[in-house]
Design a protein around this motif. Structure first.
Motif, PDB file in Angstrom:
ATOM      1  N   PHE A  41      -1.864  -4.791  -5.257  1.00 44.56           N
ATOM      2  CA  PHE A  41      -1.261  -4.385  -3.992  1.00 44.56           C
ATOM      3  C   PHE A  41      -0.401  -5.524  -3.461  1.00 44.56           C
ATOM      4  O   PHE A  41      -0.546  -6.684  -3.867  1.00 44.56           O
ATOM      5  CB  PHE A  41      -2.331  -4.009  -2.963  1.00 44.56           C
ATOM      6  CG  PHE A  41      -3.279  -5.116  -2.617  1.00 44.56           C
ATOM      7  CD1 PHE A  41      -2.980  -6.035  -1.611  1.00 44.56           C
ATOM      8  CD2 PHE A  41      -4.488  -5.262  -3.302  1.00 44.56           C
ATOM      9  CE1 PHE A  41      -3.850  -7.064  -1.289  1.00 44.56           C
ATOM     10  CE2 PHE A  41      -5.366  -6.288  -2.991  1.00 44.56           C
ATOM     11  CZ  PHE A  41      -5.047  -7.193  -1.981  1.00 44.56           C
ATOM     12  N   ILE A  42       0.497  -5.190  -2.549  1.00 44.92           N
ATOM     13  CA  ILE A  42       1.275  -6.176  -1.805  1.00 44.92           C
ATOM     14  C   ILE A  42       1.122  -5.861  -0.325  1.00 44.92           C
ATOM     15  O   ILE A  42       1.247  -4.699   0.088  1.00 44.92           O
ATOM     16  CB  ILE A  42       2.761  -6.164  -2.215  1.00 44.92           C
ATOM     17  CG1 ILE A  42       2.910  -6.671  -3.653  1.00 44.92           C
ATOM     18  CG2 ILE A  42       3.589  -7.032  -1.259  1.00 44.92           C
ATOM     19  CD1 ILE A  42       4.343  -6.669  -4.161  1.00 44.92           C
ATOM     20  N   LEU A  43       0.821  -6.895   0.456  1.00 48.51           N
ATOM     21  CA  LEU A  43       0.696  -6.759   1.900  1.00 48.51           C
ATOM     22  C   LEU A  43       1.886  -7.402   2.592  1.00 48.51           C
ATOM     23  O   LEU A  43       2.474  -8.359   2.074  1.00 48.51           O
ATOM     24  CB  LEU A  43      -0.584  -7.427   2.408  1.00 48.51           C
ATOM     25  CG  LEU A  43      -1.923  -6.979   1.822  1.00 48.51           C
ATOM     26  CD1 LEU A  43      -3.054  -7.787   2.457  1.00 48.51           C
ATOM     27  CD2 LEU A  43      -2.143  -5.492   2.007  1.00 48.51           C
ATOM     28  N   GLU A  44       2.224  -6.886   3.762  1.00 52.61           N
ATOM     29  CA  GLU A  44       3.207  -7.492   4.638  1.00 52.61           C
ATOM     30  C   GLU A  44       2.694  -7.408   6.066  1.00 52.61           C
ATOM     31  O   GLU A  44       1.692  -6.739   6.333  1.00 52.61           O
ATOM     32  CB  GLU A  44       4.545  -6.769   4.516  1.00 52.61           C
ATOM     33  CG  GLU A  44       4.494  -5.315   4.951  1.00 52.61           C
ATOM     34  CD  GLU A  44       5.829  -4.605   4.789  1.00 52.61           C
ATOM     35  OE1 GLU A  44       6.808  -5.263   4.405  1.00 52.61           O
ATOM     36  OE2 GLU A  44       5.879  -3.386   5.048  1.00 52.61           O
ATOM     37  N   PHE A  53      -0.366  -2.418   4.017  1.00 52.23           N
ATOM     38  CA  PHE A  53       0.022  -2.255   2.624  1.00 52.23           C
ATOM     39  C   PHE A  53       1.516  -1.952   2.524  1.00 52.23           C
ATOM     40  O   PHE A  53       2.004  -0.983   3.102  1.00 52.23           O
ATOM     41  CB  PHE A  53      -0.767  -1.113   1.976  1.00 52.23           C
ATOM     42  CG  PHE A  53      -2.185  -1.441   1.660  1.00 52.23           C
ATOM     43  CD1 PHE A  53      -2.523  -2.087   0.479  1.00 52.23           C
ATOM     44  CD2 PHE A  53      -3.205  -1.104   2.547  1.00 52.23           C
ATOM     45  CE1 PHE A  53      -3.838  -2.393   0.178  1.00 52.23           C
ATOM     46  CE2 PHE A  53      -4.524  -1.404   2.255  1.00 52.23           C
ATOM     47  CZ  PHE A  53      -4.846  -2.045   1.073  1.00 52.23           C
ATOM     48  N   ARG A  54       2.224  -2.771   1.776  1.00 48.03           N
ATOM     49  CA  ARG A  54       3.619  -2.475   1.437  1.00 48.03           C
ATOM     50  C   ARG A  54       3.669  -1.630   0.169  1.00 48.03           C
ATOM     51  O   ARG A  54       4.455  -0.702   0.055  1.00 48.03           O
ATOM     52  CB  ARG A  54       4.400  -3.775   1.246  1.00 48.03           C
ATOM     53  CG  ARG A  54       5.869  -3.563   0.921  1.00 48.03           C
ATOM     54  CD  ARG A  54       6.598  -4.887   0.813  1.00 48.03           C
ATOM     55  NE  ARG A  54       7.990  -4.716   0.432  1.00 48.03           N
ATOM     56  CZ  ARG A  54       8.980  -4.462   1.282  1.00 48.03           C
ATOM     57  NH1 ARG A  54       8.714  -4.363   2.578  1.00 48.03           N
ATOM     58  NH2 ARG A  54      10.219  -4.308   0.863  1.00 48.03           N
ATOM     59  N   LEU A  55       2.795  -1.984  -0.781  1.00 45.52           N
ATOM     60  CA  LEU A  55       2.648  -1.243  -2.032  1.00 45.52           C
ATOM     61  C   LEU A  55       1.184  -1.237  -2.420  1.00 45.52           C
ATOM     62  O   LEU A  55       0.440  -2.179  -2.104  1.00 45.52           O
ATOM     63  CB  LEU A  55       3.467  -1.889  -3.157  1.00 45.52           C
ATOM     64  CG  LEU A  55       4.998  -1.883  -3.040  1.00 45.52           C
ATOM     65  CD1 LEU A  55       5.603  -2.776  -4.124  1.00 45.52           C
ATOM     66  CD2 LEU A  55       5.554  -0.471  -3.144  1.00 45.52           C
ATOM     67  N   ALA A  56       0.759  -0.206  -3.144  1.00 44.04           N
ATOM     68  CA  ALA A  56      -0.618  -0.151  -3.656  1.00 44.04           C
ATOM     69  C   ALA A  56      -0.617   0.626  -4.962  1.00 44.04           C
ATOM     70  O   ALA A  56       0.060   1.656  -5.085  1.00 44.04           O
ATOM     71  CB  ALA A  56      -1.561   0.501  -2.652  1.00 44.04           C
ATOM     72  N   GLU A  67      -2.900   7.758  -0.191  1.00 46.58           N
ATOM     73  CA  GLU A  67      -1.810   6.804  -0.374  1.00 46.58           C
ATOM     74  C   GLU A  67      -1.973   5.690   0.652  1.00 46.58           C
ATOM     75  O   GLU A  67      -2.025   5.936   1.863  1.00 46.58           O
ATOM     76  CB  GLU A  67      -0.462   7.509  -0.183  1.00 46.58           C
ATOM     77  CG  GLU A  67       0.731   6.575  -0.150  1.00 46.58           C
ATOM     78  CD  GLU A  67       0.888   5.735  -1.403  1.00 46.58           C
ATOM     79  OE1 GLU A  67       0.850   4.494  -1.292  1.00 46.58           O
ATOM     80  OE2 GLU A  67       1.031   6.333  -2.492  1.00 46.58           O
ATOM     81  N   LEU A  68      -2.083   4.445   0.180  1.00 46.20           N
ATOM     82  CA  LEU A  68      -2.382   3.333   1.072  1.00 46.20           C
ATOM     83  C   LEU A  68      -1.142   2.712   1.721  1.00 46.20           C
ATOM     84  O   LEU A  68      -1.272   1.962   2.696  1.00 46.20           O
ATOM     85  CB  LEU A  68      -3.147   2.247   0.313  1.00 46.20           C
ATOM     86  CG  LEU A  68      -4.566   2.626  -0.129  1.00 46.20           C
ATOM     87  CD1 LEU A  68      -5.158   1.537  -1.013  1.00 46.20           C
ATOM     88  CD2 LEU A  68      -5.460   2.865   1.082  1.00 46.20           C
ATOM     89  N   LYS A  69       0.035   2.989   1.211  1.00 50.34           N
ATOM     90  CA  LYS A  69       1.250   2.380   1.754  1.00 50.34           C
ATOM     91  C   LYS A  69       1.357   2.641   3.257  1.00 50.34           C
ATOM     92  O   LYS A  69       1.261   3.781   3.713  1.00 50.34           O
ATOM     93  CB  LYS A  69       2.480   2.935   1.041  1.00 50.34           C
ATOM     94  CG  LYS A  69       3.781   2.305   1.493  1.00 50.34           C
ATOM     95  CD  LYS A  69       4.962   2.848   0.721  1.00 50.34           C
ATOM     96  CE  LYS A  69       6.267   2.206   1.200  1.00 50.34           C
ATOM     97  NZ  LYS A  69       7.433   2.724   0.444  1.00 50.34           N
ATOM     98  N   GLY A  70       1.544   1.563   4.003  1.00 50.72           N
ATOM     99  CA  GLY A  70       1.668   1.659   5.450  1.00 50.72           C
ATOM    100  C   GLY A  70       0.362   1.585   6.212  1.00 50.72           C
ATOM    101  O   GLY A  70       0.361   1.412   7.430  1.00 50.72           O
ATOM    102  N   PHE A  71      -0.774   1.679   5.502  1.00 52.99           N
ATOM    103  CA  PHE A  71      -2.077   1.630   6.176  1.00 52.99           C
ATOM    104  C   PHE A  71      -2.486   0.188   6.477  1.00 52.99           C
ATOM    105  O   PHE A  71      -2.147  -0.738   5.751  1.00 52.99           O
ATOM    106  CB  PHE A  71      -3.155   2.291   5.308  1.00 52.99           C
ATOM    107  CG  PHE A  71      -3.284   3.773   5.524  1.00 52.99           C
ATOM    108  CD1 PHE A  71      -4.220   4.291   6.402  1.00 52.99           C
ATOM    109  CD2 PHE A  71      -2.454   4.648   4.849  1.00 52.99           C
ATOM    110  CE1 PHE A  71      -4.332   5.653   6.608  1.00 52.99           C
ATOM    111  CE2 PHE A  71      -2.552   6.018   5.038  1.00 52.99           C
ATOM    112  CZ  PHE A  71      -3.500   6.520   5.919  1.00 52.99           C
TER     113      PHE A  71
END
Length: 212
Positions: A41-44, A53-56, A67-71
């Protein structure tokens, strides 16, 4: 670090940084860690300064059933642990620290499994700090990916010294991270009152059928 995913990603990150506090985010090549992508994953930071989460990876999204993106990243844990998780991620973003977390995840139906999480800093500039990480399962029960993990409690936390850690990891062999896809068969086993059964990753197949 005990899990192969953590060890492999740490070695890759450590080679990229080449003595710097963190590698640049543009230096990370997904093809170099393709066997880990489903678990990474990538966090921002969002506008409130919270880690999101930026990407997961696909397997992480399957484990958590969404979908974890944005959570929110801290929201994966129980409320009493969220402040500590926020402080750890702030350290990764701002101080370029390396964090290792083991935790117990609890599914929708009350099942549990242990996980190991490694969080590594990426240099995205002052305005765009990033965190690269991987979540590995300590065990791989049949239900993982079918019964979503909704809650978690921290077991242990360690802030890693990246200049000393390779001494302890250099003799550990890399092992390919297995998939949750139903591609490998476990030996048959008997489950009480239900007869012979076979596990295919997250499914349990019972032998039987109608007898004429």
């Amino acid at each position: 670090m005990n899990q192969t995913g953590s060890i492999t990603l740490f070695h890759y990150w450590n080679r990229l940084r080449d003595g710097r506090p963190a590698p640049k985010r543009s230096e990370v090549e997904p093809a170099d860690i393709k066997s880990l992508l489903a678990d990474t994953f990538i966090l921002e930071k969002d506008t409130r300064g919270e880690a999101v989460f930026r990407l997961a990876g696909t397997r992480l999204c399957a484990v958590y059933g969404r979908e974890l993106k944005g959570f929110s990243f801290p929201s994966l844990w129980r409320e009493k642990d969220q402040r500590l998780i926020s402080k750890l991620t702030d350290g990764v973003f701002d101080l370029k620290s390396v964090a290792l977390i083991t935790y117990e995840g609890f599914s929708r139906t009350g099942r549990s499994n242990r996980f190991e999480l490694l969080a590594l800093p990426l240099d995205g500039g002052v305005e765009s700090p990033r965190c690269l990480g991987v979540i590995s399962t300590v065990e791989k029960p049949f239900w993982l990916g079918a019964d979503p993990v909704l809650d978690a409690l921290i077991d242990s936390i360690r802030v890693v010294d990246p200049d000393k850690e390779p001494m302890f990891l250099k003799n550990r062999p890399a092992i390919e991270v297995p998939s949750l896809a139903p591609s490998e068969f476990d030996p048959p086993e008997t489950i009480s009152a239900l007869g012979q059964a076979r596990r295919i990753r997250h499914l349990v197949v019972f032998d039987g059928g109608r007898e004429e």
